[in-house]
Design an enzyme around this catalytic site. Structure first.
Site, PDB file in Angstrom:
ATOM      1  N   LYS A  62       1.060  -1.674   0.339  1.00 50.60           N
ATOM      2  CA  LYS A  62      -0.072   0.049   0.008  1.00 50.60           C
ATOM      3  C   LYS A  62       0.692   1.732   0.125  1.00 50.60           C
ATOM      4  CE  LYS A  62      -4.515   1.137   2.534  1.00 50.60           C
ATOM      5  NZ  LYS A  62      -5.036   1.006   3.490  1.00 50.60           N
TER       6      LYS A  62
HETATM    7  C1  E4P Z   1      -8.765   1.233   3.972  1.00 47.76           C
HETATM    8  O1  E4P Z   1      -7.661   1.052   3.075  1.00 47.76           O
HETATM    9  C2  E4P Z   1      -8.157   3.226   4.352  1.00 47.76           C
HETATM   10  O2  E4P Z   1      -7.207   2.893   5.001  1.00 47.76           O
HETATM   11  C3  E4P Z   1      -9.438   2.393   5.604  1.00 47.76           C
HETATM   12  O3  E4P Z   1     -10.723   2.624   4.789  1.00 47.76           O
HETATM   13  C4  E4P Z   1      -9.633   4.175   6.382  1.00 47.76           C
HETATM   14  O4  E4P Z   1     -10.690   4.498   7.006  1.00 47.76           O
HETATM   15  P1  E4P Z   1     -11.260   5.590   6.955  1.00 47.76           P
HETATM   16  O5  E4P Z   1     -10.960   6.430   6.635  1.00 47.76           O
HETATM   17  O6  E4P Z   1     -12.547   5.327   8.449  1.00 47.76           O
HETATM   18  O7  E4P Z   1      -9.959   5.790   8.571  1.00 47.76           O
END
Ligand code: E4P
Length: 221
Positions: free
Chosen positions: A90
């Protein structure tokens, strides 16, 4: 549509994977830190063990780099990718991230570009060879914008071209987000544990089961 769990908790992954509907997991540094409150996942060694445990359950586990420069991202990402074939690296949506994405694509290392908030960012990440892009809809909603409009615009652009990059709807907050994402043809939704647990439920299912059981008791008598 593929369904991912948005968590750094391995027990939650095992629980939802047992339902037979889980296609992947997304983690991020904040989720990892949350699980590490009691020291259980707070070290890089435990992070690696966490990712490897998740890889036993699902074919796609996103592990986020924390370096901010392309060289650092490449080094960290190559290490993550060496852990297991199911690891997806990522990478944040920055110009350094784009350089790293291009490098990972040339090495056939799978990537997920995180923190996408505009169609322009989505196009750049796809052109850099991202396997997955993650537009964050909840965070747009939180500041008064309409996150799902971003998904609609990205899917419209995707319909015009032959990008192989999958669109992962991230930062989901409630069941309607998952339904709307599916109706727009988004490839993946990543879902927090508490929200995932809500999805199988409906009050009419519960009352229907109760009524069937009560009636079956009469048949048995
Ligand atoms: C997933 O890959 C993201 O990091 C996550 O969905 C972010 O979610 P949030 O905005 O609730 O922190």
């Amino acid at each position: 549509m593929k369904l991912f769990l948005d968590t750094a908790n391995t027990e939650h992954v095992a629980e939802i994977a047992a339902w037979g509907v889980l296609d992947g997991v997304t983690t991020n540094p904040s989720l990892v830190a949350k699980e590490g409150k009691d020291g259980s996942t707070s070290s890089p060694q435990v992070f690696k063990a966490t990712i490897l445990e998740m890889c036993k359950h699902v074919p796609c586990v996103s592990a986020q780099v924390t370096a901010v420069d392309a060289e650092g991202m490449k080094k960290q990402g190559e290490e993550y990718a060496s852990w297991h074939k199911n690891v997806v690296v990522k990478v944040p949506m920055t110009t350094e991230g784009l350089k790293a994405l291009t490098y990972f694509a040339s090495k056939k290392i799978k990537t997920n570009t995180t923190l996408i908030f505009s169609v322009a960012q989505a196009i750049l990440a796809a052109k850099a060879g991202a396997t997955i892009i993650s537009p964050f809809i909840g965070r747009l909603d939180d500041q008064g914008e309409d996150g799902m409009t971003l998904i609609a615009e990205i899917m419209e652009v995707w319909a015009h071209y032959d990008f192989t990059t999958e669109v992962l709807v991230a930062s989901t907050r409630h069941p309607r987000h998952i339904i709307d994402a599916a109706m727009l043809g988004a490839h993946i939704s990543t879902i927090p544990y508490d929200l995932f647990k809500k999805l199988p439920n409906h009050s009419l299912t519960d009352s229907g089961i109760k009524k069937f059981q009560q009636d079956w008791e009469k048949v048995k008598k």
